[in-house]
Design an enzyme around this catalytic site. Structure first.
Site, PDB file in Angstrom:
ATOM      1  N   ARG A  41      33.004  34.358  30.339  1.00  0.00           N
ATOM      2  CA  ARG A  41      34.177  34.074  30.997  1.00  0.00           C
ATOM      3  C   ARG A  41      34.040  32.481  31.151  1.00  0.00           C
ATOM      4  O   ARG A  41      33.380  31.707  30.488  1.00  0.00           O
ATOM      5  CB  ARG A  41      34.395  34.578  32.431  1.00  0.00           C
ATOM      6  CG  ARG A  41      34.151  36.114  32.230  1.00  0.00           C
ATOM      7  CD  ARG A  41      35.350  36.745  31.971  1.00  0.00           C
ATOM      8  NE  ARG A  41      35.435  38.185  32.478  1.00  0.00           N
ATOM      9  CZ  ARG A  41      35.702  38.821  33.377  1.00  0.00           C
ATOM     10  NH1 ARG A  41      36.252  37.924  34.323  1.00  0.00           N
ATOM     11  NH2 ARG A  41      35.843  40.113  33.692  1.00  0.00           N
ATOM     12  N   LYS A  79      29.046  35.726  32.978  1.00  0.00           N
ATOM     13  CA  LYS A  79      29.308  34.448  33.510  1.00  0.00           C
ATOM     14  C   LYS A  79      28.369  33.451  33.493  1.00  0.00           C
ATOM     15  O   LYS A  79      27.151  33.558  33.708  1.00  0.00           O
ATOM     16  CB  LYS A  79      29.903  34.596  35.046  1.00  0.00           C
ATOM     17  CG  LYS A  79      30.864  35.545  35.285  1.00  0.00           C
ATOM     18  CD  LYS A  79      31.246  35.845  36.766  1.00  0.00           C
ATOM     19  CE  LYS A  79      32.714  36.659  36.796  1.00  0.00           C
ATOM     20  NZ  LYS A  79      32.902  36.718  38.301  1.00  0.00           N
ATOM     21  N   CYS A  85      37.253  43.192  49.323  1.00  0.00           N
ATOM     22  CA  CYS A  85      36.575  44.234  48.975  1.00  0.00           C
ATOM     23  C   CYS A  85      35.269  43.526  48.454  1.00  0.00           C
ATOM     24  O   CYS A  85      34.844  42.524  48.334  1.00  0.00           O
ATOM     25  CB  CYS A  85      37.272  45.027  47.652  1.00  0.00           C
ATOM     26  SG  CYS A  85      36.698  44.292  45.892  1.00  0.00           S
ATOM     27  N   CYS A 124      34.738  38.296  45.065  1.00  0.00           N
ATOM     28  CA  CYS A 124      35.121  37.290  44.045  1.00  0.00           C
ATOM     29  C   CYS A 124      35.429  35.897  44.637  1.00  0.00           C
ATOM     30  O   CYS A 124      35.189  34.768  44.185  1.00  0.00           O
ATOM     31  CB  CYS A 124      36.705  37.592  43.781  1.00  0.00           C
ATOM     32  SG  CYS A 124      36.615  39.291  42.616  1.00  0.00           S
TER      33      CYS A 124
HETATM   34 FE1  SRM Z   1      36.661  38.599  40.652  1.00  0.00          FE
HETATM   35  C1  SRM Z   1      37.519  41.734  39.636  1.00  0.00           C
HETATM   36  C2  SRM Z   1      39.802  37.757  41.291  1.00  0.00           C
HETATM   37  C3  SRM Z   1      36.009  35.407  40.699  1.00  0.00           C
HETATM   38  C4  SRM Z   1      33.433  39.721  40.960  1.00  0.00           C
HETATM   39  N1  SRM Z   1      38.568  39.812  40.436  1.00  0.00           N
HETATM   40  C5  SRM Z   1      38.644  40.936  39.777  1.00  0.00           C
HETATM   41  C6  SRM Z   1      40.065  41.152  39.774  1.00  0.00           C
HETATM   42  C7  SRM Z   1      40.731  40.928  38.365  1.00  0.00           C
HETATM   43  C8  SRM Z   1      40.599  42.594  39.951  1.00  0.00           C
HETATM   44  C9  SRM Z   1      40.653  43.898  39.056  1.00  0.00           C
HETATM   45  O1  SRM Z   1      39.704  43.935  38.408  1.00  0.00           O
HETATM   46  O2  SRM Z   1      41.721  44.267  38.700  1.00  0.00           O
HETATM   47  C10 SRM Z   1      40.726  40.041  40.641  1.00  0.00           C
HETATM   48  C11 SRM Z   1      42.214  39.784  40.549  1.00  0.00           C
HETATM   49  C12 SRM Z   1      42.952  39.517  41.545  1.00  0.00           C
HETATM   50  C13 SRM Z   1      44.300  38.885  41.495  1.00  0.00           C
HETATM   51  O3  SRM Z   1      45.355  39.340  41.885  1.00  0.00           O
HETATM   52  O4  SRM Z   1      44.279  37.860  40.988  1.00  0.00           O
HETATM   53  C14 SRM Z   1      39.862  39.156  40.685  1.00  0.00           C
HETATM   54  N2  SRM Z   1      37.533  37.055  40.663  1.00  0.00           N
HETATM   55  C15 SRM Z   1      38.929  36.789  41.254  1.00  0.00           C
HETATM   56  C16 SRM Z   1      39.350  35.522  41.343  1.00  0.00           C
HETATM   57  C17 SRM Z   1      40.910  35.132  41.048  1.00  0.00           C
HETATM   58  C18 SRM Z   1      39.043  35.235  43.174  1.00  0.00           C
HETATM   59  C19 SRM Z   1      39.945  33.869  43.525  1.00  0.00           C
HETATM   60  O5  SRM Z   1      40.580  34.186  44.559  1.00  0.00           O
HETATM   61  O6  SRM Z   1      39.830  32.759  43.096  1.00  0.00           O
HETATM   62  C20 SRM Z   1      38.360  34.831  40.871  1.00  0.00           C
HETATM   63  C21 SRM Z   1      38.590  34.528  39.358  1.00  0.00           C
HETATM   64  C22 SRM Z   1      37.632  33.772  38.793  1.00  0.00           C
HETATM   65  C23 SRM Z   1      37.963  33.119  37.268  1.00  0.00           C
HETATM   66  O7  SRM Z   1      38.673  32.165  37.040  1.00  0.00           O
HETATM   67  O8  SRM Z   1      37.247  33.811  36.346  1.00  0.00           O
HETATM   68  C24 SRM Z   1      37.138  35.886  40.791  1.00  0.00           C
HETATM   69  N3  SRM Z   1      34.931  37.654  40.618  1.00  0.00           N
HETATM   70  C25 SRM Z   1      34.757  36.520  40.763  1.00  0.00           C
HETATM   71  C26 SRM Z   1      33.667  36.107  41.528  1.00  0.00           C
HETATM   72  C27 SRM Z   1      32.969  34.671  41.728  1.00  0.00           C
HETATM   73  C28 SRM Z   1      32.320  33.894  40.594  1.00  0.00           C
HETATM   74  O9  SRM Z   1      32.388  34.431  39.308  1.00  0.00           O
HETATM   75  O10 SRM Z   1      31.817  32.914  40.803  1.00  0.00           O
HETATM   76  C29 SRM Z   1      32.753  37.435  41.282  1.00  0.00           C
HETATM   77  C30 SRM Z   1      31.337  37.654  41.626  1.00  0.00           C
HETATM   78  C31 SRM Z   1      30.254  37.136  41.083  1.00  0.00           C
HETATM   79  C32 SRM Z   1      30.003  38.048  39.956  1.00  0.00           C
HETATM   80  O11 SRM Z   1      30.797  38.195  38.707  1.00  0.00           O
HETATM   81  O12 SRM Z   1      29.383  39.038  39.923  1.00  0.00           O
HETATM   82  C33 SRM Z   1      33.794  38.196  40.905  1.00  0.00           C
HETATM   83  N4  SRM Z   1      35.757  40.544  40.297  1.00  0.00           N
HETATM   84  C34 SRM Z   1      34.277  40.538  40.529  1.00  0.00           C
HETATM   85  C35 SRM Z   1      34.182  41.976  40.308  1.00  0.00           C
HETATM   86  C36 SRM Z   1      32.771  42.742  40.559  1.00  0.00           C
HETATM   87  C37 SRM Z   1      31.921  42.513  39.204  1.00  0.00           C
HETATM   88  C38 SRM Z   1      30.920  43.474  39.351  1.00  0.00           C
HETATM   89  O13 SRM Z   1      29.757  43.117  38.738  1.00  0.00           O
HETATM   90  O14 SRM Z   1      30.768  44.599  39.909  1.00  0.00           O
HETATM   91  C39 SRM Z   1      35.358  42.784  40.035  1.00  0.00           C
HETATM   92  C40 SRM Z   1      35.608  44.081  39.590  1.00  0.00           C
HETATM   93  C41 SRM Z   1      34.927  44.745  38.373  1.00  0.00           C
HETATM   94  O15 SRM Z   1      34.868  43.685  37.324  1.00  0.00           O
HETATM   95  O16 SRM Z   1      34.916  45.663  37.996  1.00  0.00           O
HETATM   96  C42 SRM Z   1      36.341  41.708  40.032  1.00  0.00           C
HETATM   97 FE1  SF4 Z   2      37.976  42.427  45.706  1.00  0.00          FE
HETATM   98 FE2  SF4 Z   2      38.186  40.264  43.884  1.00  0.00          FE
HETATM   99 FE3  SF4 Z   2      40.275  41.720  44.615  1.00  0.00          FE
HETATM  100 FE4  SF4 Z   2      39.050  40.180  46.169  1.00  0.00          FE
HETATM  101  S1  SF4 Z   2      40.081  39.599  44.476  1.00  0.00           S
HETATM  102  S2  SF4 Z   2      39.678  42.151  46.783  1.00  0.00           S
HETATM  103  S3  SF4 Z   2      36.909  40.554  46.102  1.00  0.00           S
HETATM  104  S4  SF4 Z   2      38.467  42.421  43.353  1.00  0.00           S
END
Ligand code: SRM
Ligand code: SF4
Length: 585
Positions: free
Chosen positions: A154, A221, A489, A493
């Protein structure tokens, strides 16, 4: 796995591969049927396979969850639209790019840009018909959304603050280098979004030495930290790179592997993991090392169960030593012993500061990364959207996002500082307006767009912070910096697992309360209460702040105090808990 010498072919049973694996191999280099699906104007949605595939193109199909009932009452399909996340290594843009992106977001999306926790931005609410024009706008700006999501590497993060390291620019550029080195080689993006030449049906897709046709088992990542700053939470990444310098010279990176946060409530076999440092790599070998770590994960990761597929589980299953040995074997060199480093700061510095070349940088607070105008929970009219637009229009600065969802004006000449500051002030953007705790807080998107949200986050945390500030005030802790983070959740994130005070959404208005992370981002926190509502959260913090003020050891931080007293200094060990859970089954 107790096997001492596992082979890639031992890892997954081809008969049991998850549905996503078939989607990848059948996709002809990530093309699938996306072109036709996006052209179908009868529905705003695309089929399930397309929904998974489009993530590799940086987009997610979503719907506005607030409007579901109304749409159902009217017998309409849900209000489908797409979220697009850009790939911006290190979060660095020119002023012109920012102005054009803001215009593009107004025209094609909700108009409200969201700065993410990974130093990039997202547009929400792009309807099907506006997807291609949006992607074309990105392309015209030299930008793209390739691999911003999906089972690939990513957006690569890099420490945003150039004030302390003379070699900052050299290290910062590794974000771009790594991102390009690990980019999928397919021409699918051009084909689907930019009217590029179509790959004929009987022709094989482009060769991709890293991803082949199977890509990675799960998202991947990478973040770079430049000590003493750790605003990207380097240990939460699959690969964390800690820049090491000697005097004014950049030497290379300490390499951490297997950080990651996603968990499922009630499933103890899923757990947050802090990355493990496996050694030091000289700068000239860093790209190779990173590529090979991804390749080992490609070959040894779990492709049967997606909730066990992240690198953190591969590392725990194979053992750190085996994993490291495999990386070294493939690299053809050994990692050196890790070098000393020290993190002291994870928040963003606000206001002006000068770099080593006499250029100025200005850190700006953007609550939860929402680039919007209007009244805030901290009282003021804070028109960050208009302010950023007008500032960028002057062309006197660059724009850089931070891992704390904030923004920085970059490369400002001394003579231009006042003009930019005047514009910010005119729009109420004052770095002193918010408390320390608020300025360090993070909330994820959650409702209404995130399909996985169980509770509110970015729409709720600002109000909760106001109430926490009152409790802080009561105990004389008004100026105490604390990291407070909330997610809707357990996916994490907003990185709540490394907060001093973490709220992890369980249901509407209910959160797991996690405490005891440190201020610098070296330690995971732990569950203090399984489920609290607002009243119980505030009551609990009231009690704990009271005892903290009485019993803290000198300048001890709140997270350290809770860790020392309530958790008896014991670190969270997800692997051990998972093993117990398996044994109990
Ligand atoms: Fe995230 C999934 C938003 C950083 C762990 N994340 C999602 C999704 C795409 C939901 C989905 O799968 O349909 C969310 C979209 C919400 C929306 O409406 O925009 C979402 N993640 C975000 C963001 C936008 C949060 C924010 O408010 O800033 C961040 C975008 C980062 C980017 O630019 O790429 C974001 N997500 C993170 C982080 C923090 C980080 O990377 O520093 C994590 C935790 C670190 C990690 O990856 O372990 C994170 N997101 C997840 C996960 C859990 C992954 C796992 O290993 O289980 C999911 C769900 C999945 O992948 O199944 C997820
Ligand atoms: Fe869960 Fe990430 Fe969605 Fe927040 S943005 S509700 S942590 S999947």
């Amino acid at each position: 796995m107790s096997n001492d010498n596992p082979k890639p072919e031992d890892i997954n049973d081809p008969a049991k591969l998850s549905a996503n694996e078939k989607m990848k191999t059948d996709s002809r280099g990530l093309r699938g049927d996306l072109s036709d699906e996006m052209a179908d104007s009868l529905t705003g949605a695309i089929p399930e396979v397309g929904q998974q595939l489009i993530k590799f193109h940086g987009a997610y199909m979503q719907d506005n969850r607030d409007r579901r009932e109304e749409r159902e009452r009217k017998k309409l399909e849900w209000a489908y639209s797409y979220m697009i996340r850009l790939r911006i290594p290190g979060g660095d843009l020119t002023a012109d790019q920012w102005v054009a992106l803001q215009d593009c977001c107004n025209e094609n999306a909700s108009g409200d840009v969201k700065i993410t926790t990974r130093q990039t931005i997202q547009f929400h609410g792009v309807v099907k018909a506006r997807m291609k024009p949006t992607m074309k706008d990105f392309d015209a700006l030299g930008l793209d959304a390739i691999a911003a999501c999906g089972d690939v590497n990513r957006n690569v993060m890099a420490g945003a603050y150039p004030d302390l390291a003379p070699y900052h620019a050299e290290v910062f550029d590794y974000a771009r280098k790594i991102s390009e080195h690990l980019l999928p080689r397919t021409g699918a993006f051009k084909e689907v979004w930019l009217d590029g030449e179509k790959l004929e049906q009987d022709k094989p897709p482009e060769d991709d030495p890293l991803y082949k046709d199977i890509y990675l088992p799960r998202k991947f990542k990478i973040a770079i930290a430049i000590p003493p700053h750790n605003e990207n939470d380097v240990f939460s990444n699959d690969i964390g790179l800690i820049a090491i310098g000697e005097g004014d010279e950049f030497q290379g990176f300490n390499v951490s592997i297997g950080g990651g946060f996603g968990t499922t409530h009630g499933n103890l076999q899923t757990y947050p993991r802090r990355g493990t440092i496996i050694g030091f790599v000289p700068k000239d070998q860093a790209l190779d090392c990173v590529w090979q770590i991804a390749a080992v994960q490609r070959d040894y990761g779990n492709r049967e169960a997606r909730n066990q597929a992240r690198l953190k589980y591969t590392v725990d299953r194979l053992g750190v030593d085996f994993f490291k040995g495999e990386v070294e074997k493939r690299c053809g060199f050994k990692l050196e012993e890790a070098r000393p480093y020290k993190f002291t700061y994870r928040g963003d510095p606000y206001g002006w500061y000068e770099d080593h070349h006499g250029e100025w940088f200005y850190g700006i607070f953007v609550e939860n990364g929402r680039v919007i105008d209007g009244k805030t929970a901290f009282g003021a009219e804070y028109n960050i959207k208009s302010a950023l637009y007008e500032v960028a229009k002057t062309g006197k600065c660059g724009v850089r996002f931070t891992g704390n969802q904030n923004v920085m004006l970059t490369h400002v000449a001394e003579k231009d500082k006042k003009a930019l500051e005047d514009i910010l002030k005119k729009h109420g953007v004052d770095v002193e307006a918010a408390s320390k705790a608020r300025k360090e807080a993070i909330a994820c998107v959650a409702l209404p767009t995130c399909p996985l949200a169980l509770a509110e986050a970015q729409r709720y945390l600002p109000d909760l912070i106001s109430k926490i500030e009152d409790v802080q005030d009561k105990h004389g802790l008004k100026d105490e910096a604390m990291t407070i983070r909330m997610t809707g959740c357990p996916n994490g994130c907003g990185r709540p697992y490394m907060a001093e005070i973490g709220f992890v959404g369980k249901a509407a208005g209910k959160y797991a309360l996690r405490l005891g992370g440190d201020y610098e981002g070296e330690r995971l926190n732990q569950v203090y209460k399984e489920e609290v509502d607002e009243a119980e959260a505030l009551e609990t913090l009231d009690e704990l702040f009271g005892e903290f003020v009485k019993n803290r050891d000198g300048e001890e931080r709140f997270g350290d105090y809770i860790h020392r007293t309530h958790f008896k200094g014991k670190e969270f060990d997800g692997k051990a808990i998972a093993a117990q859970a398996v044994a109990a089954e």
